[in-house]
Design an enzyme around this catalytic site. Sequence first.
Site: not given
Ligand code: UDP
Length: 332
Positions: A285, A282, A172, A144, A80, A78, A148, A191
């Site tokens: 979120d 971001r 998750f 996205y 993603s 997929a 799904k 993250l």
């Molecule tokens: N995040 C962050 N800095 C980064 C990347 C992610 O603060 O450089 C935060 C993002 O805003 C979210 C959490 O970390 O609240 C998890 O983000 P990730 O992209 O890992 O997964 P998602 O929850 O978006 O699927």
Amino acid sequence: MALSPGEHVLVTGGAGYVGSVCATVLVEQGYRVTVIDDLSTGNREAVPDGAHFLEGDVLDAAPGVLADDCAAVFHFAAKSLVGESVVSPAKYWSGNVVTSLRLLDLMRAAGVDNLVFSSTAACYGEPATVPITEDLPTAPTNPYGASKLAIDHIITSYAAAYGLGATSLRYFNVAGAYGTVGENRAVETHLIPLILQVALGAREKIMIFGDDWPTADGTCVRDYIHIRDLADAHILAASSNTPGSHRIFNLGSGDGFSVQQVVETCRKVTGHPIPAEVAPRRGGDPATLIASSARAMAELGWSPTRSDLTTIVGDAWAFTSQLGGRAHFARG
Ligand code: UDP
């Protein structure tokens, strides 16, 4: 139709992060595994040695595999990336929905009726309450998640009308590593791997996207689930699918951790100071996402054993430090 070791399983997208760990565990447990992956985002070296690998388009390669005494399909292939799905939705409707629909029709034609589908918490969008149970309304906020969810609807109707036995697993925040397979994307946005790139010296600091969220420490809260625990759920699902039924399960640890807590855990595990800087939020979120996995535990008999944050980060760090400064880490 329940799946047993020794049987032949097709894993689409088995060179990607989740697909390759599932393929690895299937091989370890004695299944005969064929991986199809076009390597558009996957890594050839992530495909386990014991699996038969076919490089190419799922729809071109699947008929031959399905005809080869195939007992079940684990469908991971997929697109993603949330951001990309907003800019290029055609890739998501075509690459995810059209491909999955055609794959289901190929399965039907071949008489293969056992499916495990890689779905996502993005089906729920911004939930009104946490923890998120499967009966909450689905309201994806990007193409996205919508793609799904559309596939889940197709699967439900195929189960009811054509006797497909299927399970969709809504993940998750998947993290951690298993053996030599971990998060290793050409473009990394997640993250934990980004923080670990700082500890590795490949990145100067981690940006924390907002510290003014309505959470205890002001940073976003997520539910992190170990990739190896996730693989268990897939095999349990295929082993208990029944014709005519489509089950949907959320998979998480049931615990929420803030971005700040994740940074602190990574500091402890790596011994690196990991400089962090607060940046603007971001787009897209939600403040808090926490799964209820009660249904998966009750109905699949699934019990995550590695999904505490220190184990997840420890395994991810073992993998990342093993990779060292390989060139395909994005810098920035
Ligand atoms: N995040 C962050 N800095 C980064 C990347 C992610 O603060 O450089 C935060 C993002 O805003 C979210 C959490 O970390 O609240 C998890 O983000 P990730 O992209 O890992 O997964 P998602 O929850 O978006 O699927």
